[in-house]
Every structure is written in C-alpha cells, then in structure tokens.
Design a protein around this motif. Structure first.
Motif, PDB file in Angstrom:
ATOM      1  N   ALA A  83       0.828  -1.205   0.000  1.00 31.86           N
ATOM      2  CA  ALA A  83       0.000   0.000   0.000  1.00 31.86           C
ATOM      3  C   ALA A  83       0.864   1.257   0.000  1.00 31.86           C
ATOM      4  N   GLU A  84       1.986   1.213   0.711  1.00 31.56           N
ATOM      5  CA  GLU A  84       2.893   2.365   0.752  1.00 31.56           C
ATOM      6  C   GLU A  84       3.550   2.595  -0.601  1.00 31.56           C
ATOM      7  N   GLN A  85       3.991   1.518  -1.253  1.00 28.32           N
ATOM      8  CA  GLN A  85       4.587   1.647  -2.584  1.00 28.32           C
ATOM      9  C   GLN A  85       3.570   2.141  -3.603  1.00 28.32           C
ATOM     10  N   PHE A  86       2.342   1.666  -3.495  1.00 26.86           N
ATOM     11  CA  PHE A  86       1.276   2.116  -4.388  1.00 26.86           C
ATOM     12  C   PHE A  86       1.018   3.613  -4.193  1.00 26.86           C
ATOM     13  N   ARG A  87       1.084   4.069  -2.940  1.00 27.13           N
ATOM     14  CA  ARG A  87       0.842   5.477  -2.655  1.00 27.13           C
ATOM     15  C   ARG A  87       1.893   6.349  -3.320  1.00 27.13           C
ATOM     16  N   PHE A  88       3.148   5.904  -3.331  1.00 30.72           N
ATOM     17  CA  PHE A  88       4.190   6.688  -4.000  1.00 30.72           C
ATOM     18  C   PHE A  88       4.021   6.640  -5.517  1.00 30.72           C
ATOM     19  N   ALA A  89       3.768   5.461  -6.061  1.00 30.88           N
ATOM     20  CA  ALA A  89       3.729   5.283  -7.513  1.00 30.88           C
ATOM     21  C   ALA A  89       2.447   5.799  -8.143  1.00 30.88           C
ATOM     22  N   PHE A  90       1.319   5.683  -7.436  1.00 27.68           N
ATOM     23  CA  PHE A  90       0.014   6.054  -7.991  1.00 27.68           C
ATOM     24  C   PHE A  90      -0.657   7.194  -7.235  1.00 27.68           C
ATOM     25  N   GLY A  91      -0.704   7.098  -5.901  1.00 29.87           N
ATOM     26  CA  GLY A  91      -1.584   7.948  -5.115  1.00 29.87           C
ATOM     27  C   GLY A  91      -0.940   9.109  -4.408  1.00 29.87           C
ATOM     28  N   ASN A  92       0.205   9.573  -4.863  1.00 31.00           N
ATOM     29  CA  ASN A  92       0.912  10.644  -4.157  1.00 31.00           C
ATOM     30  C   ASN A  92       0.167  11.971  -4.171  1.00 31.00           C
ATOM     31  N   ALA A  93      -0.722  12.188  -5.133  1.00 31.36           N
ATOM     32  CA  ALA A  93      -1.485  13.437  -5.203  1.00 31.36           C
ATOM     33  C   ALA A  93      -2.831  13.314  -4.490  1.00 31.36           C
ATOM     34  N   LEU A  94      -3.057  12.197  -3.806  1.00 34.76           N
ATOM     35  CA  LEU A  94      -4.320  11.923  -3.129  1.00 34.76           C
ATOM     36  C   LEU A  94      -4.125  11.902  -1.624  1.00 34.76           C
ATOM     37  N   SER A  95      -5.234  11.866  -0.914  1.00 30.39           N
ATOM     38  CA  SER A  95      -5.142  11.611   0.518  1.00 30.39           C
ATOM     39  C   SER A  95      -4.704  10.163   0.723  1.00 30.39           C
ATOM     40  N   GLU A  96      -4.121   9.891   1.863  1.00 36.04           N
ATOM     41  CA  GLU A  96      -3.708   8.521   2.159  1.00 36.04           C
ATOM     42  C   GLU A  96      -4.897   7.575   2.131  1.00 36.04           C
ATOM     43  N   ALA A  97      -6.038   8.046   2.620  1.00 37.75           N
ATOM     44  CA  ALA A  97      -7.231   7.203   2.664  1.00 37.75           C
ATOM     45  C   ALA A  97      -7.708   6.834   1.268  1.00 37.75           C
ATOM     46  N   GLU A  98      -7.722   7.817   0.342  1.00 34.74           N
ATOM     47  CA  GLU A  98      -8.179   7.509  -1.012  1.00 34.74           C
ATOM     48  C   GLU A  98      -7.197   6.588  -1.721  1.00 34.74           C
ATOM     49  N   SER A  99      -5.911   6.826  -1.545  1.00 39.33           N
ATOM     50  CA  SER A  99      -4.908   5.967  -2.160  1.00 39.33           C
ATOM     51  C   SER A  99      -5.052   4.536  -1.667  1.00 39.33           C
ATOM     52  N   ASP A 100      -5.205   4.376  -0.361  1.00 36.96           N
ATOM     53  CA  ASP A 100      -5.341   3.027   0.203  1.00 36.96           C
ATOM     54  C   ASP A 100      -6.621   2.346  -0.289  1.00 36.96           C
ATOM     55  N   ASP A 101      -7.689   3.117  -0.469  1.00 37.50           N
ATOM     56  CA  ASP A 101      -8.935   2.557  -0.982  1.00 37.50           C
ATOM     57  C   ASP A 101      -8.757   2.058  -2.411  1.00 37.50           C
ATOM     58  N   LEU A 102      -8.088   2.844  -3.249  1.00 37.26           N
ATOM     59  CA  LEU A 102      -7.840   2.423  -4.632  1.00 37.26           C
ATOM     60  C   LEU A 102      -6.957   1.184  -4.671  1.00 37.26           C
ATOM     61  N   TYR A 103      -5.987   1.145  -3.780  1.00 39.99           N
ATOM     62  CA  TYR A 103      -5.106  -0.024  -3.697  1.00 39.99           C
ATOM     63  C   TYR A 103      -5.915  -1.276  -3.388  1.00 39.99           C
ATOM     64  N   GLU A 104      -6.812  -1.187  -2.436  1.00 39.28           N
ATOM     65  CA  GLU A 104      -7.626  -2.344  -2.056  1.00 39.28           C
ATOM     66  C   GLU A 104      -8.582  -2.748  -3.169  1.00 39.28           C
ATOM     67  N   ARG A 105      -9.068  -1.795  -3.921  1.00 38.69           N
ATOM     68  CA  ARG A 105     -10.064  -2.091  -4.954  1.00 38.69           C
ATOM     69  C   ARG A 105      -9.459  -2.632  -6.240  1.00 38.69           C
ATOM     70  N   TRP A 106      -8.320  -2.089  -6.662  1.00 39.98           N
ATOM     71  CA  TRP A 106      -7.863  -2.354  -8.024  1.00 39.98           C
ATOM     72  C   TRP A 106      -6.475  -2.945  -8.175  1.00 39.98           C
TER      73      TRP A 106
END
Length: 265
Positions: free
Chosen positions: A143-166
């Motif tokens: 989830a942390e790696q996904f946040r850097f690679a994909f979700g860095n412009a998002l809130s941590e909560a939204e990034s983690d949600d996208l990680y869990e979903r997709w």
C-alpha cells in the motif's frame, strides 16, 4: 443504422482491467461500444489475480500487443484505443501499426527514444528492479509503494482505498524491456512514431506523476516530430498516476471524449 464506434481500453501494470469500469460505462452511454479486456493470462477478478500471481508472470510488451491485436482483428472495425501507463505504450504501438482509428495514451510508459528517466520513476519501479529475477516473475506493490507510484497526489485514505479495490500483481518483464529499450535495436518498446498515415493521437500527463513524470510525456511528443498525423498533448498539473481511477477520473475521461469528438470520432 450506424454501427457504434468500438473503444478498447488497456490498463497498465498493477491495475486490474475492471478498473476501467467507470470509463466503459460512460463511453457506452455516449454511444460507443466499450470493452476493457485484461492482459494475457490475467484472471477475471481482482481476488483471482491476487490469488494467482504467476498467471501473468513473464508476459512482455510484445505478448500484450499481440494479445490486443488479436482482439482487434476480431472486431468489425478499427477501434479507438485508450491506454494508461504501459497500456498507453501499447495503444501507441497499435496506432503505429494501423490497428487503431485513434489513440489516447494517458501517462504512457516510456517508449524507445525517450531519454529522461527521472529519479521518482526509478523509485516507483524499484520493487521490480531490486531483483533481476523479477524479469520472469510477477511483483506486487505494498500500500505504501502504491501510494508513492500512484496515489501521491491523493489523501492517504483515497490511495489506500484504490489499492484495495484495483491493485494486482504485475509482470516485471515489461519494465526490464522498457529500461533497456535504447540499447536494443529490436526493442519491443519501439513505436512507429514516423507513421504519417496513422490516426490521431492524444498524449495525457499528470503534473505530479511519480511513475511517468510529465517530462517523459513531453519527450514522447518530440518523438512524433517526423509525422504529419495529429499528435496533441494535454497536461493535468495537479494529478498523479492514479488520474484514471481516482475521484477526478471524470475530468480526464471528459477531456478524452471531447478530443475524440473534435477528431470526428
């Protein structure tokens, strides 16, 4: 009665094909026929893909291109191809091979000839490159790696949600192939950028993208300087690599749709 224009969506690494669902539903409502088939070997659902990571291992760029080319050959006409990340590279290759009526390449992976490799891109792909054996394996992100690679412009909560979903495991091979593209005379990351007869191309980039920084997209645009075919670029300054799946996806989709309408498609 006019046959609806087909639209083929191609995802990139670490996302499942079903992540395109909001896009396919929107394009269907707009009068297109839309489909988002997975990469070769990709299971039908996110849980299945996570449970069977080796099903997509050792699949390279050429494997994916031929997979989608075979799908296109089964269609009644050439589709519009919309791809994200490595899907954007594949979309460009299909367009250069005259297998697409038009292409939209969103945060597209680096094609042969593009030289800048920003440090953020190296960090985003480090989970693959840290072990050479990953070329023949599938690799998952935390989830942390996904946040850097994909979700860095998002809130941590939204990034983690996208990680869990997709998020699903991804083959490492395409990243190794792209990294060595400028040293390989027959690289699968090569695109026919000089094709003047191809359909129109729109390149999109996120200004905060760590995985495919906007400098890569601008350098990609320069590769098309020898073609007279339509090649446009659109930048979203405040968006990261998640721009096709996060809460702002509709702006990106609307921009792509409006551009396609201007091309008469």
């Amino acid at each position: 009665m006019t046959t609806p224009m087909p639209v083929l969506f191609i995802h990139g690494l670490w996302l499942h094909a079903t992540s395109w669902s909001p896009w396919t539903e929107m394009f269907e409502r707009e009068g297109y026929t839309a489909s988002a088939p997975g990469w070769p070997g990709e299971p039908d659902t996110v849980p299945e893909a996570r449970a069977n990571p080796e099903s997509i291992a050792d699949r390279g760029i050429d494997d994916a291109v031929e997979h989608y080319a075979a799908i296109i050959r089964g269609m009644d006409g050439l589709p519009i191809v919309i791809g994200h990340s490595f899907g954007g590279m594949i979309a460009q290759k299909l367009l250069g091979q005259d297998l697409a009526a038009a292409a939209v390449a969103i945060d597209a992976a680096q094609i042969k000839g593009v030289l800048p490799v920003p440090l953020s891109a190296l960090r985003a792909t480090l989970p693959v490159f840290k072990n050479p054996a990953n070329k023949h394996r599938s690799v998952s992100l935390t989830a942390e790696q996904f946040r850097f690679a994909f979700g860095n412009a998002l809130s941590e909560a939204e990034s983690d949600d996208l990680y869990e979903r997709w998020s699903i495991p991804a083959p490492g091979k395409p990243l190794f192939e792209a990294a060595l593209a400028n040293f390989n005379p027959h690289s699968p990351a090569e695109v026919d950028t000089a094709n003047a007869q191809r359909g129109p191309l729109l390149l999109m980039s996120g200004g905060k993208d760590h995985t495919v920084p906007e400098s890569v997209t601008r350098a990609t645009l320069k590769q098309y300087r020898h073609s007279d075919a339509v090649t446009d670029i659109k930048e979203f300054p405040d968006r990261g690599h998640s721009l096709t799946i996060d809460s702002g996806w509709r702006e990106v989709a609307d921009t792509a749709l409006a551009w396609l309408r201007r091309q008469g498609l």
